[in-house]
Design an enzyme around this catalytic site. Structure first.
Site, PDB file in Angstrom:
ATOM      1  CB  SER A 156     -26.061  38.937   9.760  1.00 15.81           C
ATOM      2  OG  SER A 156     -26.479  38.596   8.462  1.00 15.81           O
TER       3      SER A 156
ATOM      4  NE  ARG B 266     -30.307  46.997  13.612  1.00 13.12           N
ATOM      5  CZ  ARG B 266     -29.699  45.902  13.172  1.00 13.12           C
ATOM      6  NH1 ARG B 266     -30.381  44.767  13.103  1.00 13.12           N
ATOM      7  NH2 ARG B 266     -28.445  45.947  12.798  1.00 13.12           N
TER       8      ARG B 266
ATOM      9  NE  ARG C  84     -30.701  39.175  18.782  1.00 12.57           N
ATOM     10  CZ  ARG C  84     -31.342  38.986  17.634  1.00 12.57           C
ATOM     11  NH1 ARG C  84     -30.824  38.174  16.710  1.00 12.57           N
ATOM     12  NH2 ARG C  84     -32.482  39.581  17.391  1.00 12.57           N
TER      13      ARG C  84
ATOM     14  CD  GLU D 278     -29.258  37.650  12.324  1.00 13.32           C
ATOM     15  OE1 GLU D 278     -30.330  37.303  11.769  1.00 13.32           O
ATOM     16  OE2 GLU D 278     -28.725  38.748  12.155  1.00 13.32           O
TER      17      GLU D 278
ATOM     18  NE  ARG E 108     -37.227  40.630  16.830  1.00 12.78           N
ATOM     19  CZ  ARG E 108     -36.475  40.345  15.763  1.00 12.78           C
ATOM     20  NH1 ARG E 108     -36.041  41.314  15.003  1.00 12.78           N
ATOM     21  NH2 ARG E 108     -36.207  39.100  15.463  1.00 12.78           N
TER      22      ARG E 108
END
Length: 426
Positions: free
Chosen positions: A352, A262, A391, A349, A277
């Site tokens: 999701s 990403r 994560r 998070e 991130r």
RNA sequence: GGAGAGGUGGCUGAGCGGUCGAAAGCGGCGGUCUUGAAAACCGUUGAGGGGUCUCCCCUCCCAGGGUUCGAAUCCCUGCCUCUCCGCCA
């Protein structure tokens, strides 16, 4: 993509439902385009019909040996206007398509109202955040002391938002992915798949990343127009693009471990420290392709499958339902799973899970044959992380640290780390 | 990288520029027969879209252009698949 019939016939209702997620549906533009489309399309089809009828007549006349020259000239007249109308129609249809391709999904009626993240609703809490008798370190400090988490080398190799892992931490990340795959395949009935990490534009359109979110993706500088996948959801969901699958084959449940890429273009300055991130990360993704009437309960099940991982690892977490305004564009209803991070004293998070209903299916033309009507119908698509591996690594390091900076691995992982139970100095 | 073959409905596979949305077979669905099933036989069966929507029309034979009154069929470009040779993780 939304149902074009619904859009035309219940424009106001669509606008209202989209407003719930904070999306301003431009009714005037839509109706203007739609009126143009109708006029042009009716005229174009009228002319096409005339041409077809005349051409057929010419064919028959010729077979009988009649003179076809005057007939041919008559059709030629028609051709001029037809060409013009067809060009105009194609333009309007392109505009309409672009307009509709940019619309997000309708929120499911059960989704809580609200426009921002703050209005998401906590639906359950699992475990309790650990209490430390010392000041807990974050994963960057924990990973530093010869344990093999190195951001400097990664920055040298590439740039910011990358990491190098080595030794036990590299192995732990691998162990986590294996552990997750085994649970989902052995206990939750998913089929493991391995997929391309590079996809074409059609796939990205299908799942909704294109055309609107191109800036979040890494595009390859080749003439095929390829992109790196931001999630395996793209590759896996597109298995059924342009397919009519037998109803008996549903539900299809796939689990896929992949690297994800990403650009994080819109997040300058956010989470700059550590592995939270990154431009590149590992994820185990769950995808389900189901009958429409089963998607609502499938979302509960899929979320539960992801949740099992957190439970087995003993990580404190909570489940949160997105309010309408916080839904991602493709989603009709979503739950986030958030893991407790001691260094940040909050839940972050880690998964999701979304029910996209027929939104992606319509973009993909992914259908099944309805058993009673025998007609193709759009299926429903769901996806969720089960879990984000990077994560999860961070969460394990931070939640299971001791005063010396050792990391005590949960028992569920021992079989995957070759018996290693503690990552530390000794 | 070099040489060749090919992309047609859920599948296999035909298709002289006109009556081809497309033969045939398989599969699916409905029916006859049967206590039930199978077999056999009969019928039916592509998708998307539009409208003045119990009916009519348009588009689609890999994709995009072109020729033509008319293209699955002819021409160009691209993509993909397969076979052989070479190279290679």
């Amino acid at each position: 993509m939304l149902d074009p019939k619904l859009l035309r016939e219940n424009t106001a209702e669509v606008a209202n439902r989209l407003a719930k997620r904070g999306f301003n549906f431009d009714v005037a533009t839509f109706e203007h385009l739609e009126n143009q489309r109708k006029t042009l399309q009716v005229r174009a089809q009228e002319l096409q019909n005339k041409r077809n009828v005349s051409s057929k007549a010419i064919g028959e006349a010729k077979a009988k040996g009649l003179d076809i020259v005057p007939m041919r000239e008559e059709v030629n007249q028609l051709g001029e206007e037809l060409k013009q109308v067809e060009v105009a129609l194609a333009l309007v249809q392109q505009q309409l398509h672009d307009f509709c391709a940019g619309l997000p999904n309708l929120p499911h009626p059960s989704v809580p109202e609200g426009l921002t993240e703050e209005e998401n609703v906590e639906v359950r809490v699992g475990g309790t955040p650990p209490v430390f008798s010392f000041t807990p370190k974050d994963h960057v400090d924990l990973g530093a002391k010869n344990k093999g988490m190195n951001f400097e080398v990664a920055a040298k190799l590439t740039g910011s938002r990358f990491v190098v892992l080595q030794g036990q931490l590299a192995r732990l990340q691998r162990a986590l992915a294996q552990f997750m795959l085994d649970i989902h395949t052995q206990e939750h009935g998913y089929t493991e798949v391995y997929v391309p990490y590079i996809v074409n534009k059609h796939s990205l359109f299908g799942t909704g990343q294109l055309p609107k979110f191109a800036e979040d993706l890494f595009a390859l500088d080749t003439d095929q127009g390829y992109y790196l996948i931001p999630t395996a959801e793209v590759s896996v969901t597109n298995f059924v693009r342009d397919e009519i699958v037998p109803a008996s084959s549903l539900p299809l449940k796939f689990v896929c471990h992949s690297t994800c890429f990403r650009s994080e273009a819109g997040s300058y300055g956010r989470d700059m420290r550590g592995m939270i991130r990154q431009h590149q990360f590992e994820k185990v993704e769950l995808v389900q392709l189901v009958l429409p009437e089963q998607s609502l309960e499938a979302l509960e099940a899929l979320t539960g499958h992801a949740e099992v991982i957190l439970k087995r690892l003993g990580l404190p977490y909570r489940a949160v339902e997105h309010c309408a305004g916080d839904l991602s564009p493709s989603a009709a209803k979503s739950y986030d799973l958030e893991v407790w991070l001691p260094s940040q004293q909050c839940y972050r998070e880690i998964s999701s899970c979304s029910n996209c209903e027929d939104y992606q299916a319509r973009r993909m033309q992914a259908r099944y044959r309805h058993p009673t009507t025998n007609k193709p119908e759009l299926l429903h698509t769901l996806n969720g992380s089960g879990l984000a591996v990077g994560r999860t690594l961070v969460a394990i390091m931070e939640n299971f640290q001791d005063e010396k900076g050792n990391i005590h691995l949960p028992e569920a992982l021992w079989a995957y780390t070759g018996g290693v139970r503690v990552i530390g100095e000794e």
